[in-house]
Design an enzyme around this catalytic site. Structure first.
Site, PDB file in Angstrom:
ATOM      1  N   TYR A  62       0.835  -1.199   0.000  1.00 42.52           N
ATOM      2  CA  TYR A  62       0.000   0.000   0.000  1.00 42.52           C
ATOM      3  C   TYR A  62       0.871   1.251   0.000  1.00 42.52           C
ATOM      4  O   TYR A  62       0.674   2.169  -0.805  1.00 42.52           O
ATOM      5  CB  TYR A  62      -0.943  -0.014   1.213  1.00 42.52           C
ATOM      6  CG  TYR A  62      -1.708   1.266   1.391  1.00 42.52           C
ATOM      7  CD1 TYR A  62      -2.684   1.655   0.476  1.00 42.52           C
ATOM      8  CD2 TYR A  62      -1.450   2.115   2.467  1.00 42.52           C
ATOM      9  CE1 TYR A  62      -3.380   2.844   0.630  1.00 42.52           C
ATOM     10  CE2 TYR A  62      -2.147   3.299   2.631  1.00 42.52           C
ATOM     11  CZ  TYR A  62      -3.105   3.662   1.711  1.00 42.52           C
ATOM     12  OH  TYR A  62      -3.793   4.842   1.854  1.00 42.52           O
ATOM     13  N   GLU A  90     -11.690   5.595   4.598  1.00 39.03           N
ATOM     14  CA  GLU A  90     -11.202   6.450   5.684  1.00 39.03           C
ATOM     15  C   GLU A  90     -12.292   6.659   6.731  1.00 39.03           C
ATOM     16  O   GLU A  90     -12.014   6.675   7.925  1.00 39.03           O
ATOM     17  CB  GLU A  90     -10.700   7.797   5.149  1.00 39.03           C
ATOM     18  CG  GLU A  90      -9.446   7.711   4.296  1.00 39.03           C
ATOM     19  CD  GLU A  90      -8.194   7.235   5.029  1.00 39.03           C
ATOM     20  OE1 GLU A  90      -8.186   7.154   6.276  1.00 39.03           O
ATOM     21  OE2 GLU A  90      -7.217   6.922   4.331  1.00 39.03           O
ATOM     22  N   TRP A 109      -5.566   1.445  10.312  1.00 40.47           N
ATOM     23  CA  TRP A 109      -5.628   1.370   8.859  1.00 40.47           C
ATOM     24  C   TRP A 109      -5.357  -0.063   8.387  1.00 40.47           C
ATOM     25  O   TRP A 109      -5.941  -0.518   7.401  1.00 40.47           O
ATOM     26  CB  TRP A 109      -4.643   2.350   8.222  1.00 40.47           C
ATOM     27  CG  TRP A 109      -4.729   2.317   6.731  1.00 40.47           C
ATOM     28  CD1 TRP A 109      -3.764   1.911   5.860  1.00 40.47           C
ATOM     29  CD2 TRP A 109      -5.856   2.680   5.914  1.00 40.47           C
ATOM     30  NE1 TRP A 109      -4.225   1.998   4.569  1.00 40.47           N
ATOM     31  CE2 TRP A 109      -5.510   2.464   4.572  1.00 40.47           C
ATOM     32  CE3 TRP A 109      -7.142   3.154   6.196  1.00 40.47           C
ATOM     33  CZ2 TRP A 109      -6.380   2.709   3.505  1.00 40.47           C
ATOM     34  CZ3 TRP A 109      -8.011   3.400   5.131  1.00 40.47           C
ATOM     35  CH2 TRP A 109      -7.629   3.173   3.817  1.00 40.47           C
TER      36      TRP A 109
END
Length: 189
Positions: free
Chosen positions: A20, A42, A50
């Protein structure tokens, strides 16, 4: 000879996080569907890590019709119940309702500005802000730009778009380059 690339210190050793970071984080995004995906993810991340969301990303894509706002905007109670039963996503009723509401508001913005990209990038004057951070301790939780974005999105009836979520979104879609200066991606994005 050490050929390892130096990355931002938050990345760690998880291969998913490395991929990522190396391929997506901080890269300017101008595709509306991808912008909606990151806005959704988000918002889903609020209160979670995350890494948790990244591990559920493929499930989110499947559960939310590949992040198609037109399809999501018309979800009914039956679909919401299906989502609440889906262990592959964060099963939070408020976050699911927010995704549906955000899809509706997203479509309104697309019509008003020709696309969401034109709207969202105005908050950074259509050019990424390049920061000069050496440590993650320097990352702000929010900025003037993320506060303005949040205020305007909330006015347009978006949910789960506080200034901190907006700043994380800005980092993800390359509206700000928060790669640390010693990171190999700093000059690449």
């Amino acid at each position: 000879m050490n050929t390892a690339r130096q990355r931002c210190e938050w990345v760690g050793e998880d291969p998913l996080m490395i991929a990522y970071h190396d391929n997506e984080w901080g890269v300017p995004v101008h595709d509306d569907k991808t912008l909606f995906e990151f806005l959704t993810l988000e918002g889903a991340q609020a209160g979670l890590s995350w890494t948790t969301i990244l591990r559920k990303r493929a499930n989110y894509k499947k559960a939310f019709d590949s992040f198609n706002p037109a399809k999501i905007a018309v979800y009914d109670e039956k679909k919401v119940n299906t989502l609440l039963d889906d262990a592959g996503i964060v099963r939070n009723k408020l976050k699911i309702a927010a995704t549906i509401q955000n899809a509706k508001a997203f479509i309104v913005i697309q019509k008003e500005f020709d696309n969401f990209d034109n709207y969202i990038w105005q908050f950074v004057k259509n050019s990424p802000i390049k920061n000069n951070f050496i440590s993650v301790k320097e990352y702000p939780a929010k900025t003037k730009e993320s506060e303005e974005m949040s205020k305007d999105l909330l006015k347009r009836e978006f949910k789960f778009v506080g200034p901190t979520i907006c700043y994380a979104f800005m980092q993800a879609v390359g509206m700000v380059n928060d790669h640390q200066m010693q990171c190999f991606r700093y000059d690449e994005v």
